[in-house]
Design a protein around this motif. Structure first.
Motif, PDB file in Angstrom:
ATOM      1  N   ILE A 203       5.314 -16.719  -5.985  1.00 18.33           N
ATOM      2  CA  ILE A 203       6.335 -17.335  -5.120  1.00 18.33           C
ATOM      3  C   ILE A 203       7.674 -16.633  -5.326  1.00 18.33           C
ATOM      4  CG2 ILE A 203       7.584 -19.464  -4.617  1.00 18.33           C
ATOM      5  CD1 ILE A 203       5.088 -21.008  -5.424  1.00 18.33           C
ATOM      6  N   ASN A 204       8.008 -16.363  -6.583  1.00 15.75           N
ATOM      7  CA  ASN A 204       9.239 -15.627  -6.875  1.00 15.75           C
ATOM      8  C   ASN A 204       9.142 -14.180  -6.399  1.00 15.75           C
ATOM      9  OD1 ASN A 204      10.278 -17.926  -8.173  1.00 15.75           O
ATOM     10  ND2 ASN A 204       9.354 -17.353 -10.122  1.00 15.75           N
ATOM     11  N   GLN A 205       7.947 -13.599  -6.478  1.00 13.22           N
ATOM     12  CA  GLN A 205       7.766 -12.221  -6.014  1.00 13.22           C
ATOM     13  C   GLN A 205       7.959 -12.110  -4.508  1.00 13.22           C
ATOM     14  OE1 GLN A 205       3.865 -11.124  -7.531  1.00 13.22           O
ATOM     15  NE2 GLN A 205       4.452 -11.767  -9.600  1.00 13.22           N
ATOM     16  N   ARG A 206       7.523 -13.118  -3.782  1.00 16.96           N
ATOM     17  CA  ARG A 206       7.742 -13.116  -2.329  1.00 16.96           C
ATOM     18  C   ARG A 206       9.226 -13.049  -1.985  1.00 16.96           C
ATOM     19  NH1 ARG A 206       3.751 -18.010  -0.449  1.00 16.96           N
ATOM     20  NH2 ARG A 206       1.864 -16.802  -0.009  1.00 16.96           N
ATOM     21  N   LEU A 207      10.004 -13.805  -2.718  1.00 17.53           N
ATOM     22  CA  LEU A 207      11.447 -13.806  -2.473  1.00 17.53           C
ATOM     23  C   LEU A 207      12.057 -12.462  -2.844  1.00 17.53           C
ATOM     24  CD1 LEU A 207      13.992 -15.384  -1.690  1.00 17.53           C
ATOM     25  CD2 LEU A 207      14.126 -16.198  -4.058  1.00 17.53           C
ATOM     26  N   LYS A 208      11.676 -11.930  -3.989  1.00 18.28           N
ATOM     27  CA  LYS A 208      12.239 -10.676  -4.480  1.00 18.28           C
ATOM     28  C   LYS A 208      11.895  -9.502  -3.568  1.00 18.28           C
ATOM     29  CE  LYS A 208      12.321  -7.715  -8.597  1.00 18.28           C
ATOM     30  NZ  LYS A 208      11.816  -7.547  -9.987  1.00 18.28           N
ATOM     31  N   HIS A 209      10.666  -9.495  -3.023  1.00 14.08           N
ATOM     32  CA  HIS A 209      10.194  -8.358  -2.234  1.00 14.08           C
ATOM     33  C   HIS A 209      10.072  -8.703  -0.744  1.00 14.08           C
ATOM     34  CE1 HIS A 209       9.399  -6.202  -5.964  1.00 14.08           C
ATOM     35  NE2 HIS A 209       8.757  -7.274  -6.408  1.00 14.08           N
ATOM     36  N   ARG A 210      10.882  -9.647  -0.309  1.00 11.34           N
ATOM     37  CA  ARG A 210      10.815 -10.071   1.087  1.00 11.34           C
ATOM     38  C   ARG A 210      11.024  -8.903   2.047  1.00 11.34           C
ATOM     39  NH1 ARG A 210      13.442 -11.354   5.615  1.00 11.34           N
ATOM     40  NH2 ARG A 210      12.902 -13.309   6.703  1.00 11.34           N
ATOM     41  N   GLU A 211      11.999  -8.070   1.775  1.00 12.55           N
ATOM     42  CA  GLU A 211      12.312  -6.959   2.680  1.00 12.55           C
ATOM     43  C   GLU A 211      11.113  -6.021   2.828  1.00 12.55           C
ATOM     44  OE1 GLU A 211      15.539  -3.264   3.104  1.00 12.55           O
ATOM     45  OE2 GLU A 211      15.881  -4.902   1.667  1.00 12.55           O
ATOM     46  N   ARG A 212      10.418  -5.781   1.721  1.00 18.93           N
ATOM     47  CA  ARG A 212       9.260  -4.884   1.743  1.00 18.93           C
ATOM     48  C   ARG A 212       8.135  -5.468   2.584  1.00 18.93           C
ATOM     49  NH1 ARG A 212       7.046  -1.227  -2.446  1.00 18.93           N
ATOM     50  NH2 ARG A 212       4.772  -1.200  -2.428  1.00 18.93           N
ATOM     51  N   TRP A 213       7.800  -6.730   2.346  1.00 15.86           N
ATOM     52  CA  TRP A 213       6.617  -7.305   2.981  1.00 15.86           C
ATOM     53  C   TRP A 213       6.880  -7.819   4.389  1.00 15.86           C
ATOM     54  CZ3 TRP A 213       5.698  -9.963  -2.325  1.00 15.86           C
ATOM     55  CH2 TRP A 213       5.085  -9.041  -3.188  1.00 15.86           C
ATOM     56  N   VAL A 214       8.014  -8.448   4.621  1.00 13.79           N
ATOM     57  CA  VAL A 214       8.338  -8.864   5.985  1.00 13.79           C
ATOM     58  C   VAL A 214       8.679  -7.634   6.824  1.00 13.79           C
ATOM     59  CG1 VAL A 214       9.915 -10.216   7.417  1.00 13.79           C
ATOM     60  CG2 VAL A 214       9.083 -11.150   5.250  1.00 13.79           C
ATOM     61  N   GLY A 215       9.279  -6.647   6.174  1.00 10.54           N
ATOM     62  CA  GLY A 215       9.625  -5.425   6.891  1.00 10.54           C
ATOM     63  C   GLY A 215       8.410  -4.721   7.473  1.00 10.54           C
ATOM     64  N   VAL A 216       7.349  -4.578   6.687  1.00 12.63           N
ATOM     65  CA  VAL A 216       6.158  -3.905   7.198  1.00 12.63           C
ATOM     66  C   VAL A 216       5.461  -4.761   8.245  1.00 12.63           C
ATOM     67  CG1 VAL A 216       4.520  -4.786   5.461  1.00 12.63           C
ATOM     68  CG2 VAL A 216       4.142  -2.547   6.519  1.00 12.63           C
ATOM     69  N   LEU A 217       5.558  -6.066   8.109  1.00 15.61           N
ATOM     70  CA  LEU A 217       4.953  -6.966   9.088  1.00 15.61           C
ATOM     71  C   LEU A 217       5.596  -6.794  10.457  1.00 15.61           C
ATOM     72  CD1 LEU A 217       2.872  -9.302   9.350  1.00 15.61           C
ATOM     73  CD2 LEU A 217       4.728 -10.875   8.777  1.00 15.61           C
ATOM     74  N   THR A 218       6.885  -6.546  10.470  1.00 19.46           N
ATOM     75  CA  THR A 218       7.610  -6.421  11.741  1.00 19.46           C
ATOM     76  C   THR A 218       7.564  -5.009  12.324  1.00 19.46           C
ATOM     77  OG1 THR A 218       9.695  -5.957  10.570  1.00 19.46           O
ATOM     78  CG2 THR A 218       9.207  -8.261  11.078  1.00 19.46           C
ATOM     79  N   SER A 219       7.151  -4.025  11.518  1.00 19.16           N
ATOM     80  CA  SER A 219       7.209  -2.634  11.988  1.00 19.16           C
ATOM     81  C   SER A 219       5.845  -1.982  12.175  1.00 19.16           C
ATOM     82  CB  SER A 219       8.027  -1.790  11.003  1.00 19.16           C
ATOM     83  OG  SER A 219       7.399  -1.740   9.722  1.00 19.16           O
ATOM     84  N   THR A 220       4.776  -2.576  11.675  1.00 17.90           N
ATOM     85  CA  THR A 220       3.467  -1.932  11.718  1.00 17.90           C
ATOM     86  C   THR A 220       2.913  -1.831  13.131  1.00 17.90           C
ATOM     87  OG1 THR A 220       1.253  -1.953  10.764  1.00 17.90           O
ATOM     88  CG2 THR A 220       2.183  -4.089  11.401  1.00 17.90           C
ATOM     89  N   TYR A 221       2.019  -0.861  13.306  1.00 18.04           N
ATOM     90  CA  TYR A 221       1.312  -0.730  14.577  1.00 18.04           C
ATOM     91  C   TYR A 221      -0.152  -1.188  14.455  1.00 18.04           C
ATOM     92  CZ  TYR A 221       5.285   1.779  16.464  1.00 18.04           C
ATOM     93  OH  TYR A 221       6.554   2.108  16.910  1.00 18.04           O
ATOM     94  N   VAL A 222      -0.522  -1.660  13.278  1.00 22.09           N
ATOM     95  CA  VAL A 222      -1.865  -2.229  13.101  1.00 22.09           C
ATOM     96  C   VAL A 222      -1.960  -3.526  13.895  1.00 22.09           C
ATOM     97  CG1 VAL A 222      -3.433  -3.284  11.413  1.00 22.09           C
ATOM     98  CG2 VAL A 222      -2.209  -1.180  10.835  1.00 22.09           C
ATOM     99  N   PRO A 223      -3.021  -3.737  14.656  1.00 19.93           N
ATOM    100  CA  PRO A 223      -3.163  -4.994  15.411  1.00 19.93           C
ATOM    101  C   PRO A 223      -3.091  -6.214  14.480  1.00 19.93           C
ATOM    102  CG  PRO A 223      -4.782  -3.403  16.151  1.00 19.93           C
ATOM    103  CD  PRO A 223      -4.132  -2.807  14.942  1.00 19.93           C
ATOM    104  N   LEU A 224      -2.262  -7.191  14.858  1.00 21.30           N
ATOM    105  CA  LEU A 224      -2.023  -8.371  14.036  1.00 21.30           C
ATOM    106  C   LEU A 224      -2.373  -9.638  14.799  1.00 21.30           C
ATOM    107  CD1 LEU A 224       1.526  -7.560  12.551  1.00 21.30           C
ATOM    108  CD2 LEU A 224      -0.661  -7.354  11.372  1.00 21.30           C
TER     109      LEU A 224
END
Length: 392
Positions: free
Chosen positions: A312-333
């Motif tokens: 849970i703390n890791q999600r907060l710390k690395h939000r930019e990394r994980w939300v960032g790839v979610l918003t920029s990927t071209y893999v079908p979601l």
């Protein structure tokens, strides 16, 4: 005969009419006795001499008895608590859970055993699907949709993350999302699928592991997965819309309480906590609750909950990394969402997801489906997923 009335009050006991009995066995009753005046004087003198010694003796006996009673109470409380704290054997596997376990295998990751299942399915298809489970359960979460998936995919694979289910649960150990992603990559390499495009389906904790795998895939790092598609479900992708349970908050943030709480957590507490994230009409059966608890207790998994919850703390710390790839990927979601979820509540979660991840398609299941859509509505989950996988 002239008589004199004397009054004598004595303390607790059972005899009411004999004033010269020791106070400790008399009742709190005052008695009036009519006796000869001379005898009255004599008895009064005798009683006045007797009372102090009797009172001291009985006070001592009462104090000793109370002390013994106190220690008995302490013992009755402490004995089971100590037993719980030290060790309680895990429950036996049910027939269904034993069947799931027997159908699986293990491979080694950095010296630890990781449990997985790998089923060959549809002929004529080369598609591979990997299923990533949530917290605090295991790959058994996918049991209700396993057979239908094998009818569509060539290979259906699921694993228990390190610290979960039938996998090893080392302690002390710093569990992390990054390590769990490496576990998945190691499994793919172990199965000889490193050059295979794979479809990921994830839930809850598995969603964040999937995002780390997506990040590595998009960075084209050698030896990492090549993703064909990603389907998420009811994971706490955004710290701002994620609402962990109270026990989870206590376990992840309290270094003092966590070791005690993990040992004192029992089936009743577990059942109540898990039941709260299922819909009122889609609650697990008693047997299903027990299977979840058995998977958690296997290899003393309850003792590593606080370490795992650092995600849970890791999600907060690395939000930019994980939300960032979610918003920029071209893999079908795709997102399959149970809207009654108290952990990622409707409509805040899904509105933010649709706002930030505009390339993703979304399926919102019936309004009574909550945090475990693949267990609460397996048919709805499968229909949503097959519609997605057939759309590209």
């Amino acid at each position: 005969m002239s008589c004199t009335v004397i009054n004598y009050c004595c303390s607790a006991g059972s005899r009411k009419t004999w004033p010269f009995l020791p106070p400790c066995i008399c009742d709190m009753t005052c008695v009036n006795l009519c006796i000869d005046a001379n005898l009255a004087g004599f008895l009064s003198n005798v009683l006045s001499l007797m009372r102090p010694s009797h009172r001291q003796e009985c006070d001592s006996l009462t104090a000793e008895f109370k002390m013994r009673e106190w220690w008995i109470h302490v013992g009755l409380i402490c004995i089971p608590l100590v037993a719980v704290y030290l060790h309680i054997p895990p429950p036996q596997l049910s027939t269904a859970l034993q069947k799931w376990h027997s159908a699986g295998k293990v491979f080694h990751f950095r010296g630890w055993k990781i449990f997985y299942r790998d089923s060959l399915g549809a002929l004529g298809s080369s598609d591979v699907i990997i299923l990533l489970h949530g917290f605090p359960t295991s790959s058994y979460d996918w049991s209700k949709i396993w057979d239908p998936l094998t009818q569509r995919f060539h290979r259906v694979i699921a694993l228990d993350f390190l610290g979960f289910g039938f996998s090893d649960k080392p302690r002390p150990h710093k569990y992390s999302i990054f390590e769990q992603a490496s576990v998945v990559e190691a499994l793919v390499a172990h199965l000889g699928l490193s050059n295979q495009r794979v479809n990921l389906v994830s839930h809850d904790y598995g969603d964040t592991v999937a995002l780390e795998l997506l990040y590595r895939s998009d960075q084209n790092r050698t030896g990492h997965l090549t993703l064909n598609s990603l389907c998420l479900s009811n994971g706490g992708l955004f710290p701002e819309t994620h609402h962990p349970r109270l026990l989870q908050m206590l376990l992840k943030d309290s270094s003092f309480l966590a070791p005690i709480l993990t040992r004192l957590t029992n089936f009743v507490i577990f059942q109540k906590g898990i039941g709260e994230v299922f819909g009122p009409y889609t609650q697990p059966t008693d047997a299903e609750f027990w299977d979840m608890w058995t998977g958690l207790r296997y290899n003393d998994g309850n003792l590593v909950l606080d370490s795992i919850l650092q995600y849970i703390n890791q999600r907060l710390k690395h939000r930019e990394r994980w939300v960032g790839v979610l918003t920029s990927t071209y893999v079908p979601l795709h997102m399959i969402y149970g809207p009654l979820d108290p952990v990622n509540p409707h409509p805040q979660f899904i509105r933010l997801y649709q706002k930030l991840v505009q390339k993703s398609t979304v399926t919102i299941l019936d309004e009574h489906i909550s945090h475990y859509p693949q267990l609460e509505d397996p048919t709805g989950f499968l229909n949503a997923y097959f519609n997605f996988i057939h759309s590209f």
